[in-house]
Design a protein around this motif. Structure first.
Motif, PDB file in Angstrom:
ATOM      1  N   GLY A 119      76.627  34.328  50.693  1.00  0.00           N
ATOM      2  CA  GLY A 119      75.732  33.174  50.635  1.00  0.00           C
ATOM      3  C   GLY A 119      74.313  33.529  51.042  1.00  0.00           C
ATOM      4  O   GLY A 119      73.337  33.036  50.453  1.00  0.00           O
ATOM      5  N   ASP A 154      74.043  25.173  52.400  1.00  0.00           N
ATOM      6  CA  ASP A 154      73.897  24.837  53.821  1.00  0.00           C
ATOM      7  C   ASP A 154      72.666  25.501  54.429  1.00  0.00           C
ATOM      8  O   ASP A 154      71.948  24.895  55.233  1.00  0.00           O
ATOM      9  CB  ASP A 154      75.152  25.270  54.587  1.00  0.00           C
ATOM     10  CG  ASP A 154      76.350  24.373  54.313  1.00  0.00           C
ATOM     11  OD1 ASP A 154      76.166  23.276  53.760  1.00  0.00           O
ATOM     12  OD2 ASP A 154      77.482  24.776  54.659  1.00  0.00           O
ATOM     13  N   GLY A 175      79.041  22.972  50.006  1.00  0.00           N
ATOM     14  CA  GLY A 175      78.980  23.408  51.396  1.00  0.00           C
ATOM     15  C   GLY A 175      79.578  22.392  52.350  1.00  0.00           C
ATOM     16  O   GLY A 175      80.541  21.683  52.015  1.00  0.00           O
ATOM     17  N   GLY A 186      78.020  27.348  48.277  1.00  0.00           N
ATOM     18  CA  GLY A 186      78.087  26.268  49.256  1.00  0.00           C
ATOM     19  C   GLY A 186      77.402  26.672  50.551  1.00  0.00           C
ATOM     20  O   GLY A 186      76.697  25.877  51.184  1.00  0.00           O
ATOM     21  N   HIS A 187      77.597  27.928  50.954  1.00  0.00           N
ATOM     22  CA  HIS A 187      76.916  28.420  52.163  1.00  0.00           C
ATOM     23  C   HIS A 187      75.417  28.545  51.917  1.00  0.00           C
ATOM     24  O   HIS A 187      74.611  28.224  52.802  1.00  0.00           O
ATOM     25  CB  HIS A 187      77.493  29.763  52.594  1.00  0.00           C
ATOM     26  CG  HIS A 187      76.966  30.237  53.909  1.00  0.00           C
ATOM     27  ND1 HIS A 187      77.231  29.586  55.101  1.00  0.00           N
ATOM     28  CD2 HIS A 187      76.145  31.283  54.227  1.00  0.00           C
ATOM     29  CE1 HIS A 187      76.626  30.214  56.097  1.00  0.00           C
ATOM     30  NE2 HIS A 187      75.954  31.238  55.596  1.00  0.00           N
TER      31      HIS A 187
END
Length: 548
Positions: A512, A334, A417, A330-331
């Motif tokens: 990430g 982003d 994210g 998710g990071h």
């Protein structure tokens, strides 16, 4: 290392980060709790009494309802908890997103294959596609010929094993057969000495095209068009029987919808008008070889990271998925979005309970309304056949701590994210907007991964807690273990171990960032994934009947 975790301040249960024995004293927020039973790693237990009917919260959202009284320190199980999730409605808030610092990657590029339409591939493949299952045999004939002739065939270690066993059998040495151990010799190379700039000839075998609904055939044509249009594909050879529902004309119309100026080479052969099968296959092989000569002329060149499109996928999830691997990618999502890139979050049954958060993250009301419409239609379709999203968790999920669909979904959504939702795509729709896209697919690993790639993902990040060997014919699938034990047990399928988040050695942000650096190397062809080494070419079109 911490032994337990409260994921969100609102949560009324804790997650065991390691096996906790009965009688263990847990101190949390000034309260001492004695565990009444063994609590396996990844499972949950309340830190205050829960009564029958009480809500259970994880990730800050409703994930279930107690069906019996549950004492502090008592494990959450299918016997004392049932699925429950918050309802959702129209968009009622706007996201104020703080993008992460991406200065480290601002001037970075990857080396990819530049297509005439502006897309950039991370691989350079030629596709061979049957329009209907009747042509699968012919496709397999071409597959054998090209893989062996060009050096793309999988390692023959297992063939060698059978040959050894045959020789032992012929010599009458049955005892030696019982103790025989093959030498592990899986070769990492996927290169051809004939065409060094081509990563392979790939074959999309499927069981559709006829005998189902016209809706399924149209969806199949749209999916196949997405694969041909994909930046990782130089062109395609298409085999058609002639009388099937999935007509070549529908495929061509789908290609024109994706790009009115579509100009990749697509070689079409129809068996019912080609005379003998031999003539059709011989012509197809000759023409495909000539097309490979042209495709081999393309070389990797630098491209901005904004040309990367990442599919965000999970399979064989466990109780650590939403704590380690999912928030880590998710990071990564982003970071890529902040760099102008594109990410795709799919598996709509695994967004159950977090719909409102995603609705409020949508850039505008039209995007939010499309998401609402698709989600409600999908759930209603499932319920109409006596099913529902609540039946999504598999036995493996439940065994490893994902007791309800809402628990599974709340953790699965972390793959997306925190960035705004730029677009919502129905099945087979192709990405056109950079940023986070939501794509309607089932939670089924291969159906979902196949769809993400068909919608434009040129790399897939696939998290797994139990060990899932899923790959894709044309896009590298990076496998991320949620826990170190899995990474050590199944090293032949795992590319990245995110278990250091659980142990406290790394933060989600640090992991990430490492994943993004790895994606850049994968996209540049500097490394290949374990799924590519194993020739794990999974492809399953979704029939729009109920599949969870």
């Amino acid at each position: 290392m911490n032994t337990f975790l409260q994921i969100h301040p609102k949560d009324n249960v804790l997650v065991a980060l390691q096996d906790l024995p009965a009688g263990r004293q847990i101190d949390f927020n000034g309260t001492s709790i004695q565990l009444s039973h063994n609590v396996p790693a990844k499972h949950k237990f309340p830190f205050r009494p829960l009564h029958s009917g009480d809500p259970v919260l994880m990730y800050g959202v409703l994930v279930g309802k107690a069906v019996t009284d549950i004492a502090p320190g008592e494990p959450i199980t299918t016997k004392n908890l049932q699925h429950d999730a918050d309802a959702f409605h129209e968009k009622d808030a706007n996201l104020q997103w703080q993008a992460p610092d991406v200065s480290k990657w601002k001037n970075k590029t990857f080396n990819g294959f530049h297509r005439a339409d502006g897309q950039v591939g991370t691989r350079n493949y030629w596709l061979v596609i049957p329009m209907v299952f009747c042509e699968n045999r012919n496709v397999n004939v071409i597959k054998t010929a090209f893989e062996k002739g060009l050096g793309f065939a999988p390692p023959e270690v297992y063939n060698e094993q059978v040959n050894d066993l045959v020789n032992l059998y012929k010599s009458g040495n049955l005892d030696a057969i019982k103790t025989y151990q093959a030498a592990e010799n899986i070769q990492a190379s996927t290169r051809s000495s004939v065409f060094p700039n081509i990563d392979g000839v790939k074959f999309l075998i499927h069981e559709g095209g006829c005998g189902g609904t016209r809706q399924d055939s149209d969806a199949l044509c749209a999916l196949l068009a997405g694969y041909i249009h994909h930046p990782n594909v130089a062109g395609a050879t298409v085999l058609s029987l002639g009388c099937q529902h999935a007509q070549v004309s529908i495929l061509q119309e789908s290609l024109k919808k994706l790009n009115p100026d579509f100009n990749k080479p697509v070689l079409v052969y129809e068996q019912q008008t080609s005379g003998s099968e031999f003539n059709m296959l011989s012509n197809a092989i000759r023409d495909t070889f000539l097309a490979l000569v042209e495709a081999n002329k393309l070389e990797r060149k630098p491209a901005p990271l904004s040309k990367i499109t990442i599919g965000l996928e999970c399979g064989g999830s466990d109780g650590f998925s939403g704590i380690s691997a999912n928030p880590a990618i998710g990071h990564t999502s982003d970071l890529l979005v902040a760099l102008g890139g594109t990410t795709i979050l799919s598996e709509f049954p695994e967004l159950c309970g977090v719909e409102q958060e995603l609705i409020n993250r949508c850039e505008d009301e039209a995007t939010a309304d499309k998401f609402i419409t698709i989600m409600r239609a999908y759930e209603n379709q499932a319920q109409s056949v006596g099913s529902g999203f609540y039946m999504n968790p598999s036995p493996g999920n439940i065994k490893d701590g994902l007791i309800t669909d809402a628990i599974k979904s709340a953790g699965a959504a972390k793959k997306g994210g925190t960035s705004p939702v730029r677009d919502v795509l129905d099945y087979t729709e192709y990405v056109t907007k950079p940023g986070l896209n939501l794509l309607c697919t089932p939670g089924n690993d291969v159906e979902s991964t196949s769809a993400e790639v068909g919608s434009g993902a040129n790399v897939v990040l696939f998290t797994t807690g139990l060990g899932t060997p899923t790959g894709n014919p044309i896009a590298p699938v990076v496998k991320l273990a949620t826990n170190t034990r899995l990474a050590q047990r199944m090293p032949d399928i795992i590319d990245i171990d995110t278990g250091s988040i659980i142990s406290g050695q790394k933060t989600i942000a640090q992991m990430g960032e490492e994943i993004l650096d790895y994606v850049i190397r994968i996209a540049s062809g500097e490394e290949i994934t374990k799924a590519e080494i194993l020739h794990q070419d999974d492809f399953i079109p979704w029939k729009r009947g109920v599949s969870l």
